[in-house]
Design a protein around this motif. Sequence first.
Motif, PDB file in Angstrom:
ATOM      1  N   GLU A 112       0.831  -1.201   0.000  1.00  0.00           N
ATOM      2  CA  GLU A 112       0.000   0.000   0.000  1.00  0.00           C
ATOM      3  C   GLU A 112       0.870   1.258   0.000  1.00  0.00           C
ATOM      4  OE1 GLU A 112      -4.119  -1.090   2.325  1.00  0.00           O
ATOM      5  OE2 GLU A 112      -2.258  -1.119   3.506  1.00  0.00           O
ATOM      6  N   SER A 113       1.937   1.231   0.776  1.00  0.00           N
ATOM      7  CA  SER A 113       2.847   2.360   0.842  1.00  0.00           C
ATOM      8  C   SER A 113       3.506   2.599  -0.518  1.00  0.00           C
ATOM      9  CB  SER A 113       3.902   2.104   1.925  1.00  0.00           C
ATOM     10  OG  SER A 113       4.791   3.175   2.026  1.00  0.00           O
ATOM     11  N   GLN A 114       3.964   1.537  -1.150  1.00  0.00           N
ATOM     12  CA  GLN A 114       4.590   1.655  -2.466  1.00  0.00           C
ATOM     13  C   GLN A 114       3.598   2.159  -3.504  1.00  0.00           C
ATOM     14  OE1 GLN A 114       7.573   1.652  -3.576  1.00  0.00           O
ATOM     15  NE2 GLN A 114       8.737   0.701  -1.947  1.00  0.00           N
ATOM     16  N   ALA A 115       2.356   1.704  -3.431  1.00  0.00           N
ATOM     17  CA  ALA A 115       1.340   2.152  -4.392  1.00  0.00           C
ATOM     18  C   ALA A 115       1.117   3.655  -4.277  1.00  0.00           C
ATOM     19  CB  ALA A 115       0.028   1.396  -4.170  1.00  0.00           C
ATOM     20  N   LEU A 116       1.100   4.154  -3.051  1.00  0.00           N
ATOM     21  CA  LEU A 116       0.934   5.590  -2.856  1.00  0.00           C
ATOM     22  C   LEU A 116       2.140   6.350  -3.403  1.00  0.00           C
ATOM     23  CD1 LEU A 116      -0.655   8.002  -1.788  1.00  0.00           C
ATOM     24  CD2 LEU A 116       0.376   7.563   0.457  1.00  0.00           C
ATOM     25  N   MET A 117       3.351   5.858  -3.143  1.00  0.00           N
ATOM     26  CA  MET A 117       4.553   6.518  -3.654  1.00  0.00           C
ATOM     27  C   MET A 117       4.549   6.522  -5.179  1.00  0.00           C
ATOM     28  SD  MET A 117       7.292   8.173  -3.671  1.00  0.00           S
ATOM     29  CE  MET A 117       8.546   8.265  -2.444  1.00  0.00           C
ATOM     30  N   THR A 118       4.128   5.432  -5.788  1.00  0.00           N
ATOM     31  CA  THR A 118       4.064   5.354  -7.245  1.00  0.00           C
ATOM     32  C   THR A 118       3.119   6.416  -7.790  1.00  0.00           C
ATOM     33  OG1 THR A 118       4.620   3.014  -7.284  1.00  0.00           O
ATOM     34  CG2 THR A 118       3.423   3.860  -9.194  1.00  0.00           C
ATOM     35  N   LYS A 119       1.976   6.566  -7.146  1.00  0.00           N
ATOM     36  CA  LYS A 119       0.995   7.558  -7.580  1.00  0.00           C
ATOM     37  C   LYS A 119       1.562   8.978  -7.442  1.00  0.00           C
ATOM     38  CE  LYS A 119      -3.393   7.134  -6.330  1.00  0.00           C
ATOM     39  NZ  LYS A 119      -4.625   7.205  -5.515  1.00  0.00           N
ATOM     40  N   VAL A 120       2.183   9.256  -6.316  1.00  0.00           N
ATOM     41  CA  VAL A 120       2.737  10.588  -6.075  1.00  0.00           C
ATOM     42  C   VAL A 120       3.909  10.852  -7.029  1.00  0.00           C
ATOM     43  CG1 VAL A 120       3.942  12.036  -4.383  1.00  0.00           C
ATOM     44  CG2 VAL A 120       1.933  10.722  -3.696  1.00  0.00           C
ATOM     45  N   PHE A 121       4.785   9.866  -7.192  1.00  0.00           N
ATOM     46  CA  PHE A 121       5.932  10.030  -8.089  1.00  0.00           C
ATOM     47  C   PHE A 121       5.442  10.342  -9.505  1.00  0.00           C
ATOM     48  CE2 PHE A 121       9.403   8.903 -10.842  1.00  0.00           C
ATOM     49  CZ  PHE A 121      10.542   9.271 -10.130  1.00  0.00           C
ATOM     50  N   SER A 122       4.440   9.605  -9.957  1.00  0.00           N
ATOM     51  CA  SER A 122       3.913   9.821 -11.312  1.00  0.00           C
ATOM     52  C   SER A 122       3.353  11.214 -11.477  1.00  0.00           C
ATOM     53  CB  SER A 122       2.831   8.787 -11.622  1.00  0.00           C
ATOM     54  OG  SER A 122       3.404   7.506 -11.692  1.00  0.00           O
ATOM     55  N   ARG A 123       2.753  11.749 -10.423  1.00  0.00           N
ATOM     56  CA  ARG A 123       2.198  13.101 -10.492  1.00  0.00           C
ATOM     57  C   ARG A 123       3.293  14.130 -10.738  1.00  0.00           C
ATOM     58  NH1 ARG A 123      -1.154  14.163  -5.634  1.00  0.00           N
ATOM     59  NH2 ARG A 123      -2.712  13.092  -6.852  1.00  0.00           N
ATOM     60  N   TYR A 124       4.499  13.893 -10.185  1.00  0.00           N
ATOM     61  CA  TYR A 124       5.572  14.873 -10.294  1.00  0.00           C
ATOM     62  C   TYR A 124       6.565  14.576 -11.398  1.00  0.00           C
ATOM     63  CZ  TYR A 124       3.286  16.593  -6.243  1.00  0.00           C
ATOM     64  OH  TYR A 124       2.321  17.075  -5.406  1.00  0.00           O
ATOM     65  N   ASP A 125       6.458  13.432 -12.028  1.00  0.00           N
ATOM     66  CA  ASP A 125       7.293  13.112 -13.184  1.00  0.00           C
ATOM     67  C   ASP A 125       6.599  13.706 -14.407  1.00  0.00           C
ATOM     68  OD1 ASP A 125       8.948  12.045 -15.119  1.00  0.00           O
ATOM     69  OD2 ASP A 125       8.279   9.971 -14.817  1.00  0.00           O
ATOM     70  N   LEU A 126       6.758  15.010 -14.585  1.00  0.00           N
ATOM     71  CA  LEU A 126       5.975  15.762 -15.561  1.00  0.00           C
ATOM     72  C   LEU A 126       6.169  15.302 -17.004  1.00  0.00           C
ATOM     73  CD1 LEU A 126       6.429  19.323 -14.022  1.00  0.00           C
ATOM     74  CD2 LEU A 126       4.503  17.729 -13.731  1.00  0.00           C
ATOM     75  N   ASN A 127       7.377  14.866 -17.345  1.00  0.00           N
ATOM     76  CA  ASN A 127       7.603  14.426 -18.721  1.00  0.00           C
ATOM     77  C   ASN A 127       7.511  12.905 -18.870  1.00  0.00           C
ATOM     78  OD1 ASN A 127      10.003  13.590 -17.609  1.00  0.00           O
ATOM     79  ND2 ASN A 127      11.303  14.894 -18.888  1.00  0.00           N
ATOM     80  N   HIS A 128       7.139  12.232 -17.798  1.00  0.00           N
ATOM     81  CA  HIS A 128       6.874  10.779 -17.800  1.00  0.00           C
ATOM     82  C   HIS A 128       8.056   9.946 -18.303  1.00  0.00           C
ATOM     83  CE1 HIS A 128       2.844  12.057 -16.902  1.00  0.00           C
ATOM     84  NE2 HIS A 128       2.823  12.774 -18.007  1.00  0.00           N
ATOM     85  N   ASP A 129       9.275  10.339 -17.871  1.00  0.00           N
ATOM     86  CA  ASP A 129      10.460   9.586 -18.275  1.00  0.00           C
ATOM     87  C   ASP A 129      10.983   8.667 -17.168  1.00  0.00           C
ATOM     88  OD1 ASP A 129      11.565  11.411 -16.517  1.00  0.00           O
ATOM     89  OD2 ASP A 129      13.128  12.112 -17.898  1.00  0.00           O
ATOM     90  N   GLY A 130      10.224   8.527 -16.075  1.00  0.00           N
ATOM     91  CA  GLY A 130      10.646   7.654 -14.989  1.00  0.00           C
ATOM     92  C   GLY A 130      11.650   8.295 -14.053  1.00  0.00           C
ATOM     93  N   ARG A 131      11.852   9.597 -14.203  1.00  0.00           N
ATOM     94  CA  ARG A 131      12.784  10.344 -13.362  1.00  0.00           C
ATOM     95  C   ARG A 131      12.136  11.674 -12.970  1.00  0.00           C
ATOM     96  NH1 ARG A 131      17.461   7.711 -14.397  1.00  0.00           N
ATOM     97  NH2 ARG A 131      17.947   7.029 -16.469  1.00  0.00           N
ATOM     98  N   VAL A 132      12.498  12.146 -11.794  1.00  0.00           N
ATOM     99  CA  VAL A 132      12.118  13.502 -11.400  1.00  0.00           C
ATOM    100  C   VAL A 132      13.424  14.266 -11.278  1.00  0.00           C
ATOM    101  CG1 VAL A 132      11.071  14.947  -9.606  1.00  0.00           C
ATOM    102  CG2 VAL A 132      10.014  12.761 -10.219  1.00  0.00           C
ATOM    103  N   ASP A 133      13.586  15.255 -12.166  1.00  0.00           N
ATOM    104  CA  ASP A 133      14.817  16.045 -12.146  1.00  0.00           C
ATOM    105  C   ASP A 133      14.608  17.289 -11.283  1.00  0.00           C
ATOM    106  OD1 ASP A 133      13.525  18.022 -13.735  1.00  0.00           O
ATOM    107  OD2 ASP A 133      14.313  17.162 -15.583  1.00  0.00           O
TER     108      ASP A 133
END
Length: 138
Positions: free
Chosen positions: A95-116
């Motif tokens: 459940e914790s990982q699922a939430l992190m995945t959702k939040v990470f995806s929200r901030y990975d604006l260009n959807h490249d699997g990285r947040v710069d």
Amino acid sequence: MTRALFFAAFVLPALALPATAQETRKSAETKLDGEFAASDTNHDGFLSQAEVLARMSNMKVAGGKKLDPAQAKKIATLFMARADTNKDGRVSEAESQALMTKVFSRYDLNHDGRVDGEEAAAARAAARAAGKSGPTGR
């Protein structure tokens, strides 16, 4: 409870990057795994409200200060509400990982699997703006 408080507790540690740095989904997951293990003080594989509150109460924020007790309680409550998807009163690592995945995806604006650094700065600005707009139901 604001989105800004939640963001400060769970996303900023992973996204507090210099402009040239990048956080990958994998490195964010690895950091979260460490946080989960450190928070699961009874080693049962789940986070209780008390364990999350204890972790939030000891979390350091800007300037090395701890969150005040009211903020820690708000963040712990918000985390439990968002992460405990099966509503059993505890949060599994999945459940914790699922939430992190959702939040990470929200901030990975260009959807490249990285947040710069630029994406992290945009995420921080969005959190500040959300905090100024008051509590949200999200």
